[in-house]
Design a protein around this motif. Structure first.
Motif, PDB file in Angstrom:
ATOM      1  N   GLN A   1       0.821  -1.210   0.000  1.00 27.73           N
ATOM      2  CA  GLN A   1       0.000   0.000   0.000  1.00 27.73           C
ATOM      3  C   GLN A   1       0.858   1.265   0.000  1.00 27.73           C
ATOM      4  OE1 GLN A   1      -2.510   0.803   3.402  1.00 27.73           O
ATOM      5  NE2 GLN A   1      -3.339   2.654   2.476  1.00 27.73           N
ATOM      6  N   ASN A   2       1.832   1.322   0.908  1.00 31.14           N
ATOM      7  CA  ASN A   2       2.647   2.526   1.027  1.00 31.14           C
ATOM      8  C   ASN A   2       3.482   2.792  -0.217  1.00 31.14           C
ATOM      9  OD1 ASN A   2       1.605   2.901   3.560  1.00 31.14           O
ATOM     10  ND2 ASN A   2       3.417   2.226   4.655  1.00 31.14           N
ATOM     11  N   THR A   3       3.830   1.726  -0.938  1.00 34.07           N
ATOM     12  CA  THR A   3       4.621   1.886  -2.160  1.00 34.07           C
ATOM     13  C   THR A   3       3.727   2.147  -3.365  1.00 34.07           C
ATOM     14  OG1 THR A   3       6.304   0.389  -1.270  1.00 34.07           O
ATOM     15  CG2 THR A   3       6.363   0.836  -3.632  1.00 34.07           C
ATOM     16  N   ALA A   4       2.655   1.380  -3.512  1.00 36.33           N
ATOM     17  CA  ALA A   4       1.796   1.480  -4.695  1.00 36.33           C
ATOM     18  C   ALA A   4       1.041   2.805  -4.759  1.00 36.33           C
ATOM     19  CB  ALA A   4       0.808   0.315  -4.719  1.00 36.33           C
ATOM     20  N   GLN A   5       0.746   3.397  -3.613  1.00 35.82           N
ATOM     21  CA  GLN A   5      -0.024   4.644  -3.637  1.00 35.82           C
ATOM     22  C   GLN A   5       0.739   5.811  -4.240  1.00 35.82           C
ATOM     23  OE1 GLN A   5      -2.857   4.459   0.243  1.00 35.82           O
ATOM     24  NE2 GLN A   5      -2.988   6.281  -1.015  1.00 35.82           N
ATOM     25  N   LYS A   6       2.037   5.642  -4.461  1.00 34.57           N
ATOM     26  CA  LYS A   6       2.801   6.664  -5.175  1.00 34.57           C
ATOM     27  C   LYS A   6       2.321   6.805  -6.614  1.00 34.57           C
ATOM     28  CE  LYS A   6       7.390   6.369  -2.977  1.00 34.57           C
ATOM     29  NZ  LYS A   6       8.817   6.061  -3.260  1.00 34.57           N
ATOM     30  N   TYR A   7       1.761   5.723  -7.150  1.00 37.70           N
ATOM     31  CA  TYR A   7       1.473   5.670  -8.584  1.00 37.70           C
ATOM     32  C   TYR A   7      -0.014   5.689  -8.921  1.00 37.70           C
ATOM     33  CZ  TYR A   7       6.297   4.109  -8.255  1.00 37.70           C
ATOM     34  OH  TYR A   7       7.642   4.027  -7.959  1.00 37.70           O
ATOM     35  N   THR A   8      -0.864   5.848  -7.926  1.00 43.05           N
ATOM     36  CA  THR A   8      -2.302   5.907  -8.176  1.00 43.05           C
ATOM     37  C   THR A   8      -2.901   7.015  -7.321  1.00 43.05           C
ATOM     38  OG1 THR A   8      -4.303   4.548  -8.364  1.00 43.05           O
ATOM     39  CG2 THR A   8      -2.916   4.184  -6.426  1.00 43.05           C
ATOM     40  N   THR A   9      -4.217   7.102  -7.261  1.00 42.11           N
ATOM     41  CA  THR A   9      -4.875   8.185  -6.530  1.00 42.11           C
ATOM     42  C   THR A   9      -5.561   7.645  -5.277  1.00 42.11           C
ATOM     43  OG1 THR A   9      -7.003   7.947  -7.672  1.00 42.11           O
ATOM     44  CG2 THR A   9      -5.331   9.352  -8.719  1.00 42.11           C
ATOM     45  N   PRO A  10      -5.803   8.507  -4.286  1.00 40.39           N
ATOM     46  CA  PRO A  10      -6.502   8.051  -3.080  1.00 40.39           C
ATOM     47  C   PRO A  10      -7.890   7.492  -3.375  1.00 40.39           C
ATOM     48  CG  PRO A  10      -5.482  10.185  -2.699  1.00 40.39           C
ATOM     49  CD  PRO A  10      -5.347   9.903  -4.158  1.00 40.39           C
ATOM     50  N   THR A  11      -8.625   8.133  -4.311  1.00 41.80           N
ATOM     51  CA  THR A  11      -9.978   7.668  -4.619  1.00 41.80           C
ATOM     52  C   THR A  11      -9.962   6.292  -5.251  1.00 41.80           C
ATOM     53  OG1 THR A  11     -10.768   9.937  -4.885  1.00 41.80           O
ATOM     54  CG2 THR A  11     -12.101   8.205  -5.873  1.00 41.80           C
ATOM     55  N   LYS A  12      -9.047   6.063  -6.206  1.00 36.21           N
ATOM     56  CA  LYS A  12      -8.947   4.737  -6.811  1.00 36.21           C
ATOM     57  C   LYS A  12      -8.524   3.702  -5.778  1.00 36.21           C
ATOM     58  CE  LYS A  12      -7.435   3.882 -10.884  1.00 36.21           C
ATOM     59  NZ  LYS A  12      -6.570   3.762 -12.070  1.00 36.21           N
ATOM     60  N   THR A  13      -7.646   4.087  -4.868  1.00 39.78           N
ATOM     61  CA  THR A  13      -7.246   3.172  -3.798  1.00 39.78           C
ATOM     62  C   THR A  13      -8.457   2.762  -2.971  1.00 39.78           C
ATOM     63  OG1 THR A  13      -5.036   4.168  -3.671  1.00 39.78           O
ATOM     64  CG2 THR A  13      -5.782   2.889  -1.769  1.00 39.78           C
ATOM     65  N   ALA A  14      -9.300   3.748  -2.632  1.00 39.17           N
ATOM     66  CA  ALA A  14     -10.493   3.456  -1.832  1.00 39.17           C
ATOM     67  C   ALA A  14     -11.456   2.553  -2.589  1.00 39.17           C
ATOM     68  CB  ALA A  14     -11.189   4.760  -1.446  1.00 39.17           C
ATOM     69  N   ILE A  15     -11.609   2.780  -3.898  1.00 39.95           N
ATOM     70  CA  ILE A  15     -12.503   1.944  -4.706  1.00 39.95           C
ATOM     71  C   ILE A  15     -11.972   0.507  -4.752  1.00 39.95           C
ATOM     72  CG2 ILE A  15     -13.434   1.540  -7.020  1.00 39.95           C
ATOM     73  CD1 ILE A  15     -13.376   4.590  -7.422  1.00 39.95           C
ATOM     74  N   ILE A  16     -10.660   0.365  -4.905  1.00 37.01           N
ATOM     75  CA  ILE A  16     -10.063  -0.974  -4.914  1.00 37.01           C
ATOM     76  C   ILE A  16     -10.249  -1.636  -3.547  1.00 37.01           C
ATOM     77  CG2 ILE A  16      -7.878  -2.241  -5.053  1.00 37.01           C
ATOM     78  CD1 ILE A  16      -6.996  -0.056  -7.106  1.00 37.01           C
ATOM     79  N   PHE A  17     -10.039  -0.881  -2.489  1.00 39.96           N
ATOM     80  CA  PHE A  17     -10.154  -1.445  -1.140  1.00 39.96           C
ATOM     81  C   PHE A  17     -11.584  -1.839  -0.796  1.00 39.96           C
ATOM     82  CE2 PHE A  17      -6.102   0.508   0.941  1.00 39.96           C
ATOM     83  CZ  PHE A  17      -5.336  -0.342   0.160  1.00 39.96           C
ATOM     84  N   VAL A  18     -12.571  -1.275  -1.532  1.00 38.10           N
ATOM     85  CA  VAL A  18     -13.954  -1.651  -1.247  1.00 38.10           C
ATOM     86  C   VAL A  18     -14.217  -3.084  -1.689  1.00 38.10           C
ATOM     87  CG1 VAL A  18     -15.264  -1.085  -3.342  1.00 38.10           C
ATOM     88  CG2 VAL A  18     -16.224  -0.532  -1.116  1.00 38.10           C
ATOM     89  N   MET A  19     -13.294  -3.669  -2.463  1.00 36.64           N
ATOM     90  CA  MET A  19     -13.405  -5.089  -2.799  1.00 36.64           C
ATOM     91  C   MET A  19     -13.112  -5.975  -1.590  1.00 36.64           C
ATOM     92  SD  MET A  19     -14.361  -5.301  -5.910  1.00 36.64           S
ATOM     93  CE  MET A  19     -15.299  -3.799  -5.603  1.00 36.64           C
ATOM     94  N   GLU A  20     -12.509  -5.385  -0.567  1.00 38.88           N
ATOM     95  CA  GLU A  20     -12.212  -6.158   0.649  1.00 38.88           C
ATOM     96  C   GLU A  20     -13.453  -6.825   1.225  1.00 38.88           C
ATOM     97  OE1 GLU A  20     -10.508  -5.307   5.176  1.00 38.88           O
ATOM     98  OE2 GLU A  20     -10.388  -3.753   3.647  1.00 38.88           O
ATOM     99  N   PRO A  21     -14.587  -6.114   1.369  1.00 38.09           N
ATOM    100  CA  PRO A  21     -15.778  -6.791   1.891  1.00 38.09           C
ATOM    101  C   PRO A  21     -16.292  -7.913   0.996  1.00 38.09           C
ATOM    102  CG  PRO A  21     -16.302  -4.546   1.199  1.00 38.09           C
ATOM    103  CD  PRO A  21     -14.817  -4.675   1.251  1.00 38.09           C
ATOM    104  N   VAL A  22     -16.074  -7.796  -0.309  1.00 36.19           N
ATOM    105  CA  VAL A  22     -16.483  -8.885  -1.208  1.00 36.19           C
ATOM    106  C   VAL A  22     -15.684 -10.141  -0.876  1.00 36.19           C
ATOM    107  CG1 VAL A  22     -16.613  -9.667  -3.593  1.00 36.19           C
ATOM    108  CG2 VAL A  22     -17.150  -7.289  -3.039  1.00 36.19           C
TER     109      VAL A  22
END
Length: 292
Positions: A230-251
């Protein structure tokens, strides 16, 4: 030849993180039935912290005051998220806690716009909305009242959103491996302090293979791997996209809740999961289609 951009690679790695996080909901829920909540968190995060220190010992000489300060802030925010989430698991199903944690998909774009001055793209906004609708279908139980576990999880979601936004800021100016070392070490320290203040013992009274496996899985995969990524990959994407990806966690929490804990969901919940995937697809593929 088709070549993935750094952003798409980062997003795929973040998606892999959600698989590990989703799988640990039911594991943690079973584990805290065997021992106190913060005792479990203490052992989990100390194992992770020691592993991180050993892995990146050659970098420790580069620690500085600013990095330590930002790592401490991240650790405190992340501790609050884990604390509220783990306590919520004492009162609510693992799958429902996983769904409500996904509320961060709404909080993150708002915080990102205010704190980072980053307005999400139209595709990210639509994706976040679809993810929110899908999550609502998965978690809505037919009434407007919230249980104690629900309220605790919503507070957790707010802190998750804050952690995502702060990670975006700090990961762009610090060594992300050292940042992770400080962040997880603070998690371990705070978990131990709360445990010693509120619970009678730190180690489980009875050890068994399930607990040992639970510590190793949550420490290695759901902590060391997850937060380095997470700490490394977030350099290359956006906070909103990170949150959308993380919403797959409940799935994934629902999938593993069924496979490992026998938790069965309604048809509406499964339709909600499909809508959530549609939201992720919109955020990821929409910008590429427009470019073409």
């Amino acid at each position: 030849m088709f070549k993935l951009s750094k952003e798409y690679i980062a997003d795929l790695l973040l998606l892999s993180v959600t698989i590990f996080w989703g799988s640990t909901f039911i594991i943690v829920k079973e584990s805290i039935n065997m021992m106190p909540t913060f005792a479990f968190l203490s052992i989990r995060f100390w194992i992770a912290s020691i592993l991180l220190i050993l892995m990146f010992s050659y970098k420790l000489k580069h620690l500085n005051r600013e990095l330590i300060r930002d790592g401490v802030i991240l650790g405190i925010v992340l501790f609050l998220a884990y604390a509220f989430q783990t306590v919520a698991l004492e009162y609510e199903k693992a799958s429902i806690v996983g769904f409500l944690t996904g509320l961060n998909v709404i909080f993150t774009p708002i915080l990102s716009a205010f704190l980072l001055k980053k307005v999400p793209s139209v595709f990210s906004q639509v994706g976040a909305l679809l993810a929110f609708v899908g999550m609502g279908m998965m978690s809505f139980k037919g009434g407007l009242s919230l249980s104690k576990g629900d309220l605790l999880t919503i507070i957790c979601a707010i802190f998750v959103a804050i952690q995502i936004v702060l990670t975006d800021r700090y990961s762009r100016k610090h060594d992300t491996y050292l940042l992770t070392v400080v962040e997880i070490t603070i998690l371990a320290i705070l978990s131990t302090l709360v445990n010693l203040a509120s619970e009678p013992y730190l180690f489980p009274k009875k050890w068994n293979m399930y607990l040992i496996g639970s510590f190793l899985i949550t420490a290695i995969f759901a902590t060391v791997y997850a937060f380095v990524i997470q700490n490394t990959a977030q350099k290359y994407t956006t906070p909103t996209k990170t949150a959308i990806i993380f919403v797959m966690e409940p799935v994934f929490a629902a999938i593993f809740g069924y496979l490992l804990g026998g938790e069965v969901l309604s048809l509406r919940a499964y339709i909600g999961a499909v809508i959530m995937f549609a939201g992720l697809f919109m955020a990821e593929v929409g910008p590429a289609l427009v470019k073409r």
